[in-house]
Design a protein around this motif. Structure first.
Motif, PDB file in Angstrom:
ATOM      1  N   TYR A   1      -6.392   3.087   1.899  1.00 36.98           N
ATOM      2  CA  TYR A   1      -6.180   1.778   2.527  1.00 36.98           C
ATOM      3  C   TYR A   1      -7.410   1.320   3.302  1.00 36.98           C
ATOM      4  O   TYR A   1      -7.980   2.086   4.085  1.00 36.98           O
ATOM      5  N   ASP A   2      -7.801   0.094   3.068  1.00 39.79           N
ATOM      6  CA  ASP A   2      -8.947  -0.460   3.795  1.00 39.79           C
ATOM      7  C   ASP A   2      -8.439  -1.389   4.893  1.00 39.79           C
ATOM      8  O   ASP A   2      -8.023  -2.507   4.629  1.00 39.79           O
ATOM      9  N   PRO A   3      -8.452  -0.913   6.147  1.00 42.77           N
ATOM     10  CA  PRO A   3      -7.857  -1.716   7.221  1.00 42.77           C
ATOM     11  C   PRO A   3      -8.669  -2.967   7.567  1.00 42.77           C
ATOM     12  O   PRO A   3      -8.203  -3.798   8.333  1.00 42.77           O
TER      13      PRO A   3
ATOM     14  N   ALA B 290       0.841  -1.193   0.000  1.00 38.16           N
ATOM     15  CA  ALA B 290       0.000   0.000   0.000  1.00 38.16           C
ATOM     16  C   ALA B 290       0.874   1.239   0.000  1.00 38.16           C
ATOM     17  O   ALA B 290       1.955   1.244   0.577  1.00 38.16           O
ATOM     18  N   GLU B 291       0.436   2.266  -0.682  1.00 44.06           N
ATOM     19  CA  GLU B 291       1.186   3.521  -0.728  1.00 44.06           C
ATOM     20  C   GLU B 291       0.401   4.653  -0.075  1.00 44.06           C
ATOM     21  O   GLU B 291       0.963   5.495   0.607  1.00 44.06           O
ATOM     22  N   ASP B 292      -0.892   4.636  -0.282  1.00 45.54           N
ATOM     23  CA  ASP B 292      -1.708   5.771   0.125  1.00 45.54           C
ATOM     24  C   ASP B 292      -2.578   5.405   1.329  1.00 45.54           C
ATOM     25  O   ASP B 292      -3.519   4.612   1.212  1.00 45.54           O
ATOM     26  N   PRO B 293      -2.283   6.002   2.507  1.00 46.96           N
ATOM     27  CA  PRO B 293      -3.057   5.671   3.707  1.00 46.96           C
ATOM     28  C   PRO B 293      -4.550   5.945   3.529  1.00 46.96           C
ATOM     29  O   PRO B 293      -5.382   5.233   4.100  1.00 46.96           O
TER      30      PRO B 293
END
Lengths: 85, 632
Positions: free
Chosen positions: B196-198, B190-193
């Motif tokens: 991001y789907d935690p 992942a690059e973009d917080p």
């Protein structure tokens, strides 16, 4: 509080639960920007580990828990931060 | 400062990894399906990649990443194809060039960067082997199987994407597996917080357990549908590489300091013994001197033990040294349009660090010589009924306290006629003397300064730098060189070196204010020569002992010391030279000491006639002279 920011270091402590993953995502920033200290972690929920792995968070201090250490040390870049002067 | 230390550690570690990768590649060259070597090679490149990432060496990191990806495919296929091996080797070569540059304190230039990029593209472009069956256990053994001598169970656990929603904690599930030796977690990068789907599980685990198949299966019974599981065959542990990685790296300078201290302790102990001898000498046999003698013997044992243990620490395998040659040989050979198969063996042989360091130049010189002068061009070889590709080998083996290194080629050997002619042309001897030389002695002419039998001067060697440089370098390390020449069939040059630095008995002599050491075993006798015993023979002062006429030289003249010899009888050391004996006049003999001889390092290495240094009783550094070399 099991996840907190200490300067540029992310400290994970005690049991980190699934909901901590969201908090962690907000702290990691761009890949490699901040390192994590796992020395006080008892257990990481897989979702929290996933954040560390996905964002390739460098590990400044490895977990004391042997199982977690096995997982972390072979899945994440680890390095020791020089302490003191 | 931290960065410097880090870089230092990085260079040491990466050199080790490069050496290991080369060894693995060599193993795969023999058996392309060697799973252990393939895994080890993969790990070496993986670790290299990780280390380079710390140093902003992006092109190198990307290259290693491409190589790692390529190797992963090979691991799945269970073999490394020749094309892949070539590209991996090129990757290791490139890595080494980067390390050389960094080691020299430089920055990688555009050439290096471009080369790395091209190679990465080549690696990525390589077709994945088709029809290959995935070899999942091999891909997972990943270093852990070696801990499980009695066989192990490998598992791959791919939790379903909604595992977190369902309230599962895959890591907690995995924790319940008994005997876990190794666990690797992977996840979607992942690059973009913000994106991001935690709560979507992208984790996958590969693990190895020392427990049996059934036990592991039982622990994972609730997620059985997400598990692949395999029994790993028991495997002989790759103990060597594991031990190698666990080795402690100590800064060379600290080790040198420790060696120096241990050496001084030996000398200090000797001085104490000398003092005690003086104090108790008159009291032979009484209780005090007996007690002292017992304690001294105990101290002696400890000091020797300590010295031996520290020397043991200084032992280092030849592996990193040998690993530097394949590329050099390849580049030299291709530069000269020659086809050479190079093989090195015995790299596990351990020698003193200083010796390992001092061997690079002479060995490179010999290899260069073999490629340039020994190996014939392919057409000449073919005409002579030899395979077009020449063989050059470098082997090491330990023999007692010595290490023997052979550089062997199947080229033309030394042309004895040419060697004799060259010796005459260069005025080393007249024709009659040259003709009278035995074949063995004629071959040894290549060790004479400036003598080259090459008919043309090439870009590489033969520019008047003869093999004499090799002999001198080896002698400085306490070794010697021998030749086995087979004209038309090849040449073997053998270097025989001490594996460890040993305690050397040294005579400390003085001229004027200066002191020098002379190895005791090089001194045949010590004479006192009265002035009236000297006669001039061809302007050289000589004296006679036991019907032998011995010419006399002054050490002061040899070392350029400005000293007036004391009045009275001269103190003369009788030494053997190449063909004769010689008397060396010194002012006085100061002491006989037993001390570790330390090979010359740094600038002093090139000082002829010096074999090393010892530390005197008073802590002064004393140069130990090779008198026979010095009179040449």
């Amino acid at each position: 509080m099991s996840i907190r920011l200490d300067g540029d270091l992310i400290r994970l402590e005690g049991d980190c639960h699934v909901e901590d993953a969201e908090a962690l995502v907000r702290l990691v920033g761009p890949a490699g920007a901040r390192a994590a200290d796992l020395s006080a972690v008892r257990h990481l929920h897989a979702a929290v580990l996933q954040v560390l792995v996905s964002f390739r968070v460098p590990i400044a201090a490895r977990p004391n828990d042997p199982f977690l250490d096995t997982v972390v040390s072979s899945s994440l870049p680890t390095f020791e931060i020089a302490v003191g002067s | 400062m931290i960065r410097d230390d880090l870089l230092e550690a990085f260079l040491i570690e990466t050199r080790d990894l490069v050496a290991r990768a080369r060894a693995d590649l060599a193993a795969l060259d023999r058996i392309a399906t060697d799973g252990a070597a393939l895994d080890s090679l993969f790990r070496a490149l993986h670790t290299l990649k990780g280390s380079t990432a710390l140093f902003e060496l992006a092109p190198l990191t990307q290259l290693l990443h491409a190589a790692e990806t390529r190797l992963d495919r090979s691991r799945n296929a269970g073999r490394l194809h020749p094309e892949g091996a070539q590209n991996i080797e090129a990757t290791i070569d490139a890595t080494e060039r980067w390390l050389d540059v960094l080691d020299a304190g430089g920055e990688p230039n555009d050439g290096l960067v471009q080369a790395a990029r091209h190679l990465a593209v080549r690696l990525e472009g390589e077709d994945a082997p088709r029809g290959a069956s995935p070899r999942f256990p091999a891909a997972m053994a990943n270093g852990a199987a070696q801990d499980a001598s009695g066989g192990a169970t490998a598992l791959r656990y791919t939790p379903s994407p909604d595992a977190y929603f369902r309230g599962d904690d895959p890591l907690a599930i995995l924790r319940a597996v008994p005997g876990l030796l190794h666990v690797t977690a992977t996840a979607a990068v992942a690059e973009d917080p913000l994106a991001y789907d935690p709560f979507k599980c992208t984790l996958g685990f590969e693990a190895v357990s020392s427990a049996g198949l059934d036990e592991v299966r039982a622990a994972l019974r609730f997620v059985a549908d997400q598990i692949e599981i395999t029994q790993l065959p028991s495997q002989s542990p790759a103990a060597d590489s594991a031990l190698h990685l666990r080795a402690l790296h100590v800064e060379a300078a600290r080790l040198d300091a420790l060696t120096g201290l241990a050496g001084e302790l030996v000398v200090a102990k000797a001085a104490l013994a000398h003092e005690a001898q003086r104090l108790f000498g008159a009291r032979e046999g009484d209780g005090v001197s007996r007690d002292y003698a017992v304690r001294e013997a105990a101290l002696d044992r400890i000091v020797r033990g300590l010295h031996a243990a520290i020397n043991g620490l200084r032992l280092t395998p030849l592996t990193p040294l040998f690993a530097r040659f394949p590329r050099q040989v390849r580049e030299l050979a291709s530069g000269l349009g020659k086809s050479v198969d190079f093989e090195a063996s015995g790299e596990h042989v351990a020698v003193d660090k200083a010796i390992a360091e001092g061997l690079f130049e002479p060995l490179l010189h010999l290899l260069r010589n073999a490629i340039d002068h020994g190996v014939e061009p392919p057409d000449v070889r073919q005409a002579a009924g030899k395979p077009q590709t020449a063989r050059i080998s470098l082997t090491a083996h330990a023999l007692g306290r010595e290490v023997i290194l052979d550089v062997m080629d199947d080229g033309r050997g030394i042309d004895l006629g040419a060697a004799r002619r060259a010796a005459v042309t260069r005025g080393l001897m007249d024709e009659a003397a040259a003709a009278a030389l035995s074949d063995h002695d004629a071959a040894r002419l290549v060790f004479s300064a400036g003598l080259s039998t090459a008919t043309e001067v090439s870009a590489l060697s033969g520019r008047g730098v003869g093999l004499d440089a090799v002999e001198a370098a080896v002698a400085r390390l306490g070794g010697r060189v021998s030749l086995d020449n087979r004209p038309g069939r090849g040449l073997r040059v053998r270097l025989i070196l001490p594996a460890q630095i040993v305690l050397q008995k040294v005579l400390v002599v003085a001229v004027g204010e200066e002191r020098f050491g002379v190895p005791l075993d090089s001194v045949q006798e010590v004479h006192r020569v009265q002035p009236d015993e000297l006669t001039l023979v061809r302007e050289t002062p000589t004296f006679v002992r036991r019907d032998t006429v011995i010419p006399l030289v002054r050490l002061a003249d040899m070392v350029g010391a400005d000293a007036v010899p004391p009045e009275g009888a001269a103190v003369v050391l009788q030494i053997a030279t190449d063909e004769d004996v010689l008397g060396v006049h010194v002012d006085r003999i100061e002491a006989r000491v037993e001390a570790p001889l330390r090979p010359m390092t740094g600038l002093m290495q090139d000082y002829p006639g010096m074999v090393g240094t010892i530390i005197g009783v008073d802590g002064q550094v004393i140069a130990v002279l090779d008198l026979a070399e010095l009179v040449r």
